[in-house]
Design an enzyme around this catalytic site. Sequence first.
Site, PDB file in Angstrom:
ATOM      1  N   LYS A 150       0.904  -1.259  -0.004  1.00  0.00           N
ATOM      2  CA  LYS A 150       0.015  -0.077   0.160  1.00  0.00           C
ATOM      3  C   LYS A 150       0.929   1.280   0.052  1.00  0.00           C
ATOM      4  O   LYS A 150       2.186   1.317   0.020  1.00  0.00           O
ATOM      5  CB  LYS A 150      -1.007  -0.182   1.197  1.00  0.00           C
TER       6      LYS A 150
HETATM    7  C1  PLP Z   1      -4.967  -4.401   0.706  1.00  0.00           C
HETATM    8  C2  PLP Z   1      -6.593  -4.270   0.903  1.00  0.00           C
HETATM    9  C3  PLP Z   1      -7.275  -4.605   2.066  1.00  0.00           C
HETATM   10  C4  PLP Z   1      -6.516  -5.625   2.915  1.00  0.00           C
HETATM   11  O1  PLP Z   1      -5.375  -5.239   3.716  1.00  0.00           O
HETATM   12  P1  PLP Z   1      -4.361  -5.830   4.607  1.00  0.00           P
HETATM   13  O2  PLP Z   1      -3.776  -4.756   5.471  1.00  0.00           O
HETATM   14  O3  PLP Z   1      -3.318  -6.461   3.797  1.00  0.00           O
HETATM   15  O4  PLP Z   1      -5.477  -6.612   5.555  1.00  0.00           O
HETATM   16  C5  PLP Z   1      -8.489  -4.734   2.246  1.00  0.00           C
HETATM   17  N1  PLP Z   1      -9.453  -4.000   1.184  1.00  0.00           N
HETATM   18  C6  PLP Z   1      -8.544  -3.414   0.210  1.00  0.00           C
HETATM   19  C7  PLP Z   1      -9.421  -2.499  -0.832  1.00  0.00           C
HETATM   20  C8  PLP Z   1      -7.256  -3.712  -0.091  1.00  0.00           C
HETATM   21  O5  PLP Z   1      -6.752  -3.043  -1.226  1.00  0.00           O
END
Ligand code: PLP
Length: 428
Positions: free
Chosen positions: A207
Site C-alpha cells: 500500500k
Molecule cells: C489491501 C486491501 C485490503 C486488505 O489489507 P490488509 O492490510 O492486507 O489486510 C482490504 N481492502 C482493500 C480494498 C485492499 O486493497
Amino acid sequence: MDTKLALFGGDPVRTQLYPQHTTLIDDAEEREVIAVLRGGHLSGFSGRAGERFLGGPKVRELEDRFCDRFGVNYAVSFNSATSALHGAVMAAGIQAGDEVITSPFTMSATPSAVLMHNAIPVFADVEDRTFGLDPASVESRITPRTRAILTVNLFGHPSRLTALAAIADAHDIPLLEDNSQSPGAQCGRGLAGTFGKIGVQSLNYHKAIQTGEGGMALTDDPDVALRLQLIRNHGEAVVGDIGRHDEPSQLGWNYRLTEIQAAIGIPQLAKLDRLNQIRQRLASSLTAGLKEFDFLSPPVIEATCKHVYYLYAMRFDAKKVGIPRAAFAKALRAEGIAIAEGYTKPLYLLPMYQKRRAYGKNGFPFTLNADAAPDYSLGLCPVAERLYGREILTTDICKYPNSEREVEEFVTAVQKVIQNRDKLLSAA
Ligand SMILES: *Cc1c(COP(=O)(O)O)cnc(C)c1O
C-alpha cells in the site's frame, strides 16, 4: 528501435525487472526501530483492563498522528486492514444474519470482514467512472435487513461518498469505508476514509505507506472507538471491569500491532504526501502519453477530487482498437511492461459464495435468513462483470521508485503494439 514485437522474437522495449517497490524507507524508520529494540518493550499491550489495554507508546503515538493527519477524534490500530474491517463491522453494531451492502469489485477481504462477523454480504454494482459502488444500485439492494453500507475507495479515488452517506443517513444505517487503497485521496475538503462512521486504512507492504503488515480504523465516535479497542484486544476479558456489561458483542481477538510496526508507521505517515505526489506526477505523465490512444480511457478524476493512484486503471475499448484485451495485454507484457487485466473477478463468483462455504459445509452464516438467501448468481452486477471481463487494465508503474523512464517505456510499448496491430491479429 526494433519494431518487431517481442512476442514474435523482437527486442522488448524494457529488458530489466522493475525495481522493488519501497516506500521511502530510510534512516528515520531505522532510528525508530532501533530505539524500540533497545528499549526492549516490543509490545505494550496486555489483554485486560488498565493502562496496557490500549498498547504501548509507539502504538499510541502512531494513532495520534493518524488523528492529526485525517482530522478525526479516534484512530485505532490493528495488525491488518482485514482485522480492522472485521472490527469495523462489529463496532458498527451489526448482528449475525444482518445484511451489509458492499462492492464485489475489491479485494476479497472487504466482504470477508462481513462474514467474519456472521453477517451477510449483499453485493451492489459499481459504476464506470470511480469503479466504486453505484448509489442507485445500492438503493435497489436495501431490504429491511440492511444494517450498513461498506463502500470501497478503489485504486486511489474516492467512491461516491456524499451520495452514499446520504443513502445511509436516509435509512439510518452507518456508512463504512474501506480506504485501504486511497489514503490522502479527497473530494472537496473531505478526505477519503472520513466520510463514513468508520474508515479503514491498510499498512501492508503493497500500500501507499506500510509497516509490513498493519491497519488503522478511524472514527469520531467515542463508543465506536472503544468497541474497536475491545475487538482488537480480548474484549470479553475487559468489558466487565470497565463497566460495559451490556455491549451487544463482547468477543475479542488479538489484532494488536507491535511497537516496532507502530514505530515504522510514524515516519511512514509523514511521507504519505510525498509518496502520493510521486504517483500523481507519474500518473499525469502517463495520461498525457496515452492521449493519442482513443481506445484507452485514463482514470477519471471527479470535480474537486484528488486521485492517489494506488493503481492506474484504464478502460480498454476492444471495438475501437480491433484487438482483444488479452492479446493487447500479452503483447505489452512480452515487451517487459507491467500490465494486468480485469483487476478482480466479481467476488460473488468465488467458490466460497457459489458454494456458500465460509465456515463449513452447512452453509452458515448464509443460511441465517432462510427465507431470503442472498443472490450470488452470474449477472448480479453487470458493470463489475463487464469491467472484469472486458474493460479494465491496470498498471502499478506509477509507484516509487519508478520514474518518468518507466512511463515513457509504457507509452512506447503501446505505440509499438498498435503499429503491429495487423501482425498481432493475423497471429491470433
Ligand atoms: C489491501 C486491501 C485490503 C486488505 O489489507 P490488509 O492490510 O492486507 O489486510 C482490504 N481492502 C482493500 C480494498 C485492499 O486493497
